[in-house]
Design an enzyme around this catalytic site. Structure first.
Site, short mmCIF file in Angstrom:
data_model
loop_
_atom_site.label_atom_id
_atom_site.label_comp_id
_atom_site.label_asym_id
_atom_site.label_seq_id
_atom_site.Cartn_x
_atom_site.Cartn_y
_atom_site.Cartn_z
N SER A 194 0.16 -32.01 15.45
CA SER A 194 1.56 -31.97 15.76
C SER A 194 2.71 -31.56 15.66
O SER A 194 4.18 -32.27 15.60
CB SER A 194 1.28 -33.79 15.03
OG SER A 194 1.49 -33.38 13.25
N GLY A 251 5.79 -40.72 10.62
CA GLY A 251 4.92 -41.95 11.09
C GLY A 251 5.71 -42.23 12.93
O GLY A 251 6.38 -41.70 13.16
#
Length: 322
Positions: free
Chosen positions: A80, A234
């Site tokens: 990520s 997030g």
């Protein structure tokens, strides 16, 4: 209607009330703990190790956070962030990053391809240009002109996962999937100065051109050397809608502890988004006294805290319970 004398009298009274409060917040009467470095997720552990080396040697917080987040950026197993990050829905790895120092300077890149360490490009934007953000082809051209190497960032593993996804192309971001996503890091150095960094490859299989909160000053990260610093992780759309990191710092400016400020920022999202069960948001924060805080919407967000010569991974408190 107020006459001139009444206006001046009221103004003087207001200044008497507000000035002591500002002094109290700036003084930070608590004993200062330094150095301190805090990062999001378990990849914050190796990121903290790199940052701590800089801090313990008396280096700047700015250098510490850059060196810290470069670790997951260059790790192909961290899917990520940076090299090895999952691509967008068209198979392209695009990166976002920002950095901010103790003097209020900031640099950012977004929709950047082919460069393994976008955080270092962001710092160069901050230090070598009159701008804060460069995007896409412009950011890539700037990076190449300044000595960065063009590389293929799509690893075999990320490509295989993307090819599997394309069979259905069903896009439903999941909460806490595989310990996603951003690496955000905040540091307080031995001189009592703060800096922050944030870098990501963004949501997996996002729409081509999608940019999240991570490169946006005040959303993904914000630093004010008089008060403190904060960063987010997030689902970036909701961090952008609330300017979450700026909000956390302003709450600290008005007397909240880092923990209280992070909790309030999450509550703002709860109030705005009826179906908040579908998203995850996490915040970390640090103030000038070296006090830290972390809070998230769903259980599952963890953060790494390095202080007192100990680097420890903690589970953040959450609004929703298991």
């Amino acid at each position: 209607m107020l006459n001139r004398r009444q206006f001046l009298q009221r103004g003087a009274a207001a200044s008497v009330l507000t000035v002591p409060f500002i002094k109290e917040v700036g003084a930070m009467n608590a004993p200062v703990k330094k150095p301190v470095v805090i990062s999001t997720w378990n990849h914050g552990i190796p990121a903290n190790e790199a940052a701590w080396k800089v801090l313990k040697a008396g280096g700047r917080a700015l250098d510490a956070v850059e060196q810290g987040v470069r670790v997951p950026e260059g790790d192909p197993t961290e899917m990520s962030v940076g090299y090895g990050g999952r691509p967008d829905r068209d198979g392209h790895v695009t990166l976002d990053a920002c950095i901010m120092d103790d003097k209020g300077n900031a640099g950012s890149v977004c929709f950047l391809e082919h460069i393994k360490h976008p955080i270092s490009v962001a710092r160069m934007v901050m230090e070598k240009t009159p701008h804060v953000m460069l995007a896409g082809e412009g950011a890539l051209t700037f990076a190449l002109q300044n000595g960065f190497k063009k590389e293929n960032l799509l690893t075999d593993e990320a490509r295989k996962q993307w090819e599997k996804w394309t069979k259905n192309s069903d896009y439903h971001p999941e909460v806490n999937i595989e310990n996603h996503d951003t690496i955000s890091q905040l540091a307080l150095d031995m001189d009592g100065n703060l800096s922050g960094a944030c870098t990501t490859s963004g949501m997996a299989y996002k729409m081509r051109g999608r940019v999240g909160d991570s490169p946006i000053i005040g959303a993904g990260m914000f630093c004010d050397n008089e008060v403190g610093a904060a960063a987010a992780t997030g689902h970036g759309e909701w961090v952008m809608r609330t300017l979450g990191s700026f909000l956390v710092v302003e709450l600290m400016r008005n007397g909240r502890s880092p923990q209280e400020a992070c909790e309030e920022a999450v509550l703002r999202i709860v109030k705005l988004k009826p179906n908040f069960n579908e998203v995850q948001i996490g915040y970390i924060a640090i103030n000038k006294a070296g006090e830290t805080g972390a809070y998230c919407l769903h259980p599952g967000f963890n953060y790494a805290l390095y202080e007192d010569d100990k680097n420890v991974l903690y589970d953040a408190k959450a609004y929703l319970k298991k």
